[in-house]
Scaffold this motif. Structure first.
Motif, PDB file in Angstrom:
ATOM      1  N   HIS A   1       0.834  -1.199   0.000  1.00 46.02           N
ATOM      2  CA  HIS A   1       0.000   0.000   0.000  1.00 46.02           C
ATOM      3  C   HIS A   1       0.873   1.255   0.000  1.00 46.02           C
ATOM      4  CE1 HIS A   1      -1.661   3.452   2.200  1.00 46.02           C
ATOM      5  NE2 HIS A   1      -2.821   3.149   1.631  1.00 46.02           N
ATOM      6  N   ASP A   2       1.868   1.296   0.867  1.00 45.55           N
ATOM      7  CA  ASP A   2       2.680   2.501   1.000  1.00 45.55           C
ATOM      8  C   ASP A   2       3.473   2.787  -0.268  1.00 45.55           C
ATOM      9  OD1 ASP A   2       1.669   2.758   3.503  1.00 45.55           O
ATOM     10  OD2 ASP A   2       3.537   2.349   4.570  1.00 45.55           O
ATOM     11  N   LEU A   3       3.911   1.743  -0.954  1.00 43.53           N
ATOM     12  CA  LEU A   3       4.632   1.927  -2.207  1.00 43.53           C
ATOM     13  C   LEU A   3       3.690   2.457  -3.291  1.00 43.53           C
ATOM     14  CD1 LEU A   3       7.382   1.524  -3.622  1.00 43.53           C
ATOM     15  CD2 LEU A   3       6.566  -0.745  -4.313  1.00 43.53           C
ATOM     16  N   VAL A   4       2.509   1.853  -3.396  1.00 43.73           N
ATOM     17  CA  VAL A   4       1.532   2.280  -4.403  1.00 43.73           C
ATOM     18  C   VAL A   4       1.109   3.724  -4.181  1.00 43.73           C
ATOM     19  CG1 VAL A   4      -0.827   1.931  -5.244  1.00 43.73           C
ATOM     20  CG2 VAL A   4       0.671  -0.047  -4.879  1.00 43.73           C
ATOM     21  N   LEU A   5       0.806   4.071  -2.932  1.00 50.29           N
ATOM     22  CA  LEU A   5       0.346   5.426  -2.643  1.00 50.29           C
ATOM     23  C   LEU A   5       1.462   6.456  -2.768  1.00 50.29           C
ATOM     24  CD1 LEU A   5      -2.555   6.422  -1.945  1.00 50.29           C
ATOM     25  CD2 LEU A   5      -2.219   3.947  -1.891  1.00 50.29           C
ATOM     26  N   ALA A   6       2.699   6.044  -2.547  1.00 51.06           N
ATOM     27  CA  ALA A   6       3.806   6.962  -2.777  1.00 51.06           C
ATOM     28  C   ALA A   6       3.843   7.399  -4.236  1.00 51.06           C
ATOM     29  CB  ALA A   6       5.134   6.304  -2.387  1.00 51.06           C
ATOM     30  N   VAL A   7       3.550   6.464  -5.146  1.00 49.74           N
ATOM     31  CA  VAL A   7       3.550   6.767  -6.583  1.00 49.74           C
ATOM     32  C   VAL A   7       2.329   7.570  -6.980  1.00 49.74           C
ATOM     33  CG1 VAL A   7       3.505   5.786  -8.898  1.00 49.74           C
ATOM     34  CG2 VAL A   7       4.873   4.703  -7.120  1.00 49.74           C
ATOM     35  N   THR A   8       1.156   7.142  -6.528  1.00 46.75           N
ATOM     36  CA  THR A   8      -0.089   7.704  -7.049  1.00 46.75           C
ATOM     37  C   THR A   8      -0.589   8.927  -6.303  1.00 46.75           C
ATOM     38  OG1 THR A   8      -1.435   6.232  -5.648  1.00 46.75           O
ATOM     39  CG2 THR A   8      -0.822   5.423  -7.847  1.00 46.75           C
ATOM     40  N   SER A   9      -0.098   9.152  -5.080  1.00 50.61           N
ATOM     41  CA  SER A   9      -0.623  10.257  -4.282  1.00 50.61           C
ATOM     42  C   SER A   9       0.462  11.098  -3.626  1.00 50.61           C
ATOM     43  CB  SER A   9      -1.562   9.701  -3.201  1.00 50.61           C
ATOM     44  OG  SER A   9      -2.027  10.730  -2.361  1.00 50.61           O
ATOM     45  N   HIS A  10       1.369  10.472  -2.909  1.00 50.59           N
ATOM     46  CA  HIS A  10       2.276  11.227  -2.063  1.00 50.59           C
ATOM     47  C   HIS A  10       3.284  12.050  -2.859  1.00 50.59           C
ATOM     48  CE1 HIS A  10       1.361   7.949   1.191  1.00 50.59           C
ATOM     49  NE2 HIS A  10       0.310   8.664   0.839  1.00 50.59           N
ATOM     50  N   VAL A  11       3.979  11.423  -3.816  1.00 47.97           N
ATOM     51  CA  VAL A  11       4.932  12.184  -4.629  1.00 47.97           C
ATOM     52  C   VAL A  11       4.226  13.226  -5.496  1.00 47.97           C
ATOM     53  CG1 VAL A  11       6.615  12.017  -6.508  1.00 47.97           C
ATOM     54  CG2 VAL A  11       6.773  10.466  -4.550  1.00 47.97           C
ATOM     55  N   PRO A  12       3.070  12.914  -6.113  1.00 48.98           N
ATOM     56  CA  PRO A  12       2.355  13.987  -6.833  1.00 48.98           C
ATOM     57  C   PRO A  12       2.017  15.185  -5.952  1.00 48.98           C
ATOM     58  CG  PRO A  12       1.527  11.868  -7.528  1.00 48.98           C
ATOM     59  CD  PRO A  12       2.483  11.597  -6.401  1.00 48.98           C
ATOM     60  N   HIS A  13       1.636  14.940  -4.704  1.00 47.50           N
ATOM     61  CA  HIS A  13       1.386  16.059  -3.800  1.00 47.50           C
ATOM     62  C   HIS A  13       2.666  16.842  -3.532  1.00 47.50           C
ATOM     63  CE1 HIS A  13      -2.645  14.528  -2.974  1.00 47.50           C
ATOM     64  NE2 HIS A  13      -2.867  15.644  -2.316  1.00 47.50           N
ATOM     65  N   LEU A  14       3.769  16.138  -3.349  1.00 46.74           N
ATOM     66  CA  LEU A  14       5.038  16.822  -3.094  1.00 46.74           C
ATOM     67  C   LEU A  14       5.444  17.680  -4.287  1.00 46.74           C
ATOM     68  CD1 LEU A  14       7.162  16.943  -0.830  1.00 46.74           C
ATOM     69  CD2 LEU A  14       8.451  15.208  -2.077  1.00 46.74           C
ATOM     70  N   ILE A  15       5.227  17.160  -5.492  1.00 44.95           N
ATOM     71  CA  ILE A  15       5.529  17.930  -6.694  1.00 44.95           C
ATOM     72  C   ILE A  15       4.641  19.165  -6.761  1.00 44.95           C
ATOM     73  CG2 ILE A  15       5.441  17.886  -9.218  1.00 44.95           C
ATOM     74  CD1 ILE A  15       6.122  14.855  -8.987  1.00 44.95           C
ATOM     75  N   ALA A  16       3.365  19.004  -6.447  1.00 46.64           N
ATOM     76  CA  ALA A  16       2.434  20.137  -6.489  1.00 46.64           C
ATOM     77  C   ALA A  16       2.839  21.205  -5.487  1.00 46.64           C
ATOM     78  CB  ALA A  16       1.010  19.651  -6.202  1.00 46.64           C
ATOM     79  N   TYR A  17       3.146  20.801  -4.261  1.00 45.94           N
ATOM     80  CA  TYR A  17       3.593  21.782  -3.266  1.00 45.94           C
ATOM     81  C   TYR A  17       4.848  22.518  -3.751  1.00 45.94           C
ATOM     82  CZ  TYR A  17       0.447  20.024   0.397  1.00 45.94           C
ATOM     83  OH  TYR A  17      -0.658  19.678   1.143  1.00 45.94           O
ATOM     84  N   THR A  18       5.738  21.781  -4.416  1.00 46.92           N
ATOM     85  CA  THR A  18       7.000  22.379  -4.853  1.00 46.92           C
ATOM     86  C   THR A  18       6.793  23.370  -5.984  1.00 46.92           C
ATOM     87  OG1 THR A  18       8.190  20.357  -4.221  1.00 46.92           O
ATOM     88  CG2 THR A  18       9.327  21.882  -5.694  1.00 46.92           C
ATOM     89  N   ILE A  19       6.037  22.991  -7.021  1.00 50.55           N
ATOM     90  CA  ILE A  19       5.883  23.876  -8.176  1.00 50.55           C
ATOM     91  C   ILE A  19       5.102  25.129  -7.813  1.00 50.55           C
ATOM     92  CG2 ILE A  19       3.787  22.779  -9.070  1.00 50.55           C
ATOM     93  CD1 ILE A  19       6.750  24.228 -11.105  1.00 50.55           C
ATOM     94  N   VAL A  20       4.118  25.003  -6.938  1.00 54.62           N
ATOM     95  CA  VAL A  20       3.377  26.194  -6.513  1.00 54.62           C
ATOM     96  C   VAL A  20       4.289  27.102  -5.684  1.00 54.62           C
ATOM     97  CG1 VAL A  20       1.435  27.036  -5.121  1.00 54.62           C
ATOM     98  CG2 VAL A  20       1.137  25.068  -6.628  1.00 54.62           C
ATOM     99  N   GLY A  21       5.117  26.504  -4.834  1.00 51.36           N
ATOM    100  CA  GLY A  21       6.068  27.298  -4.062  1.00 51.36           C
ATOM    101  C   GLY A  21       7.100  27.971  -4.945  1.00 51.36           C
ATOM    102  N   THR A  22       7.564  27.254  -5.973  1.00 49.21           N
ATOM    103  CA  THR A  22       8.530  27.830  -6.908  1.00 49.21           C
ATOM    104  C   THR A  22       7.929  29.034  -7.628  1.00 49.21           C
ATOM    105  OG1 THR A  22       9.610  25.689  -7.259  1.00 49.21           O
ATOM    106  CG2 THR A  22       9.916  27.375  -8.960  1.00 49.21           C
ATOM    107  N   ALA A  23       6.689  28.889  -8.088  1.00 50.58           N
ATOM    108  CA  ALA A  23       6.025  29.991  -8.795  1.00 50.58           C
ATOM    109  C   ALA A  23       5.900  31.219  -7.905  1.00 50.58           C
ATOM    110  CB  ALA A  23       4.650  29.544  -9.278  1.00 50.58           C
ATOM    111  N   SER A  24       5.594  31.002  -6.646  1.00 51.19           N
ATOM    112  CA  SER A  24       5.411  32.139  -5.743  1.00 51.19           C
ATOM    113  C   SER A  24       6.732  32.808  -5.388  1.00 51.19           C
ATOM    114  CB  SER A  24       4.709  31.683  -4.455  1.00 51.19           C
ATOM    115  OG  SER A  24       5.565  30.869  -3.676  1.00 51.19           O
ATOM    116  N   ASP A  25       7.852  32.080  -5.574  1.00 50.44           N
ATOM    117  CA  ASP A  25       9.161  32.614  -5.219  1.00 50.44           C
ATOM    118  C   ASP A  25       9.880  33.303  -6.382  1.00 50.44           C
ATOM    119  OD1 ASP A  25       8.888  31.746  -2.635  1.00 50.44           O
ATOM    120  OD2 ASP A  25       9.990  29.875  -2.951  1.00 50.44           O
ATOM    121  N   LEU A  26       9.359  33.163  -7.592  1.00 49.43           N
ATOM    122  CA  LEU A  26      10.043  33.723  -8.752  1.00 49.43           C
ATOM    123  C   LEU A  26      10.066  35.252  -8.680  1.00 49.43           C
ATOM    124  CD1 LEU A  26       8.705  31.521 -11.691  1.00 49.43           C
ATOM    125  CD2 LEU A  26      11.035  31.584 -10.802  1.00 49.43           C
TER     126      LEU A  26
END
Length: 309
Positions: A178-203
């Motif tokens: 479960h933890d491996l599957v959710l890391a791919v389908t949910s957790h890492v996508p959330h981390l990417i989303a938090y990062t790109i939105v933060g990057t945009a706000s910092d430009l």
């Protein structure tokens, strides 16, 4: 269904939705609830998320057949300890957390004399709190149940039946998988989303007003995901860090390959990658997981919310 009373600890999006869903789909089942926030308890009472909102967690579980912890992963063990002395011996204990190995360990250590069967309904929105819950959150969504090797099969069947009664499709797998599957389908996508939105706000060369005004569809999707509850997601990443770091390393390697293809002008590599990922999107549509609204937008009930988990 043998659960006469269901106790819900945590009356936010997940807990509130469970309470409302039980009242709609299992009218013979009584529900009690508790939330650490007095304001949340008051609002849960106003919305009638459960039949009875209690002032202490011990009061909520004292007659329970099933207890579901709907609290952030980081406080799951503490929440279980708070009800240990009041919990009936017959009670089955479960949860709704997004990382199963750490939660299984925390609940098992806090309640060693009780049957614990963790679960994860893969359904949610970017909203949180007692106003976020609605009865159809779980309709046609997957709920992953992660029993231990020596789990009572009767209790397991009862928990599966409970989630199916709320409209969910149930899948059983190990906590590790479960933890491996959710890391791919949910957790890492959330981390990417938090990062790109933060990057945009910092430009420095792009103002916040321009980011908001000219947001295209892709960035809007990122901001929706990045609006998810920060406490819960902090705990998710810390509690599932091994699987997240493994998947993040693989993502970094793949991103580096695309970066090189762009740098050297390898259009074929880009085209092949985009063709493959487009096929995955089509598979999601064929599987019926294509719409983030409740019941995938196919009903005429509560709408206008987006899934974020």
């Amino acid at each position: 269904m043998s659960f006469g009373t269901v106790a819900i600890i945590g009356l936010g999006l997940q807990g509130g939705s469970i309470g409302l869903a039980v009242q709609e789909h299992l009218p013979g089942t009584q529900t009690t609830g508790y939330d650490l926030s007095p304001a949340h308890r008051a609002r849960a009472t106003e919305r009638a998320l459960v039949h009875r909102v209690c002032e202490t967690p011990a009061e909520a579980v004292e007659n329970a057949d099933l207890v579901i912890f709907c609290v952030p992963p980081g406080v799951m063990g503490l929440a279980a300890e708070q009800v240990r002395d009041a919990l009936p011996a017959r009670a089955l204990v479960s949860d709704v957390g997004s990382s199963k190995q750490a939660i299984s360990k925390a609940l098992g250590e806090a309640l060693p004399d009780h049957m614990v069967i963790p679960a994860h309904p893969v359904a949610g929105t970017e909203n949180s709190g007692p106003d976020a819950g609605f009865a159809h959150l779980f309709r046609n969504r997957w709920c992953i149940v992660t029993p231990a090797a020596r789990t009572d099969l009767v209790k397991l069947s009862e928990l599966v039946g409970f989630w199916e009664a709320l409209g969910a499709n149930v899948e059983i797998m190990t906590p590790e998988h479960h933890d491996l599957v959710l890391a791919v389908t949910s957790h890492v996508p959330h981390l990417i989303a938090y990062t790109i939105v933060g990057t945009a706000s910092d430009l420095e060369d792009v103002t916040q007003g321009e980011v908001i005004k000219y947001s295209a569809g892709g960035f809007r999707d990122f901001t929706r995901i990045a609006a998810s509850d920060p406490t819960m997601w902090r705990d998710v990443f810390l509690s599932n860090k091994e699987a997240v770091l493994t998947m993040l390393q693989r993502f970094t390697e793949d991103l580096t390959a695309l970066q090189r293809a762009i740098r050297v002008g390898d259009g074929q590599a880009l085209f092949d990658q985009f063709t493959r990922t487009r096929a995955i999107r089509r598979s999601i549509i064929e599987e019926g997981q294509d719409d983030s609204r409740p019941d995938f937008g196919r009903g005429d009930h509560e709408a206008g919310v987006d899934a974020a988990e």
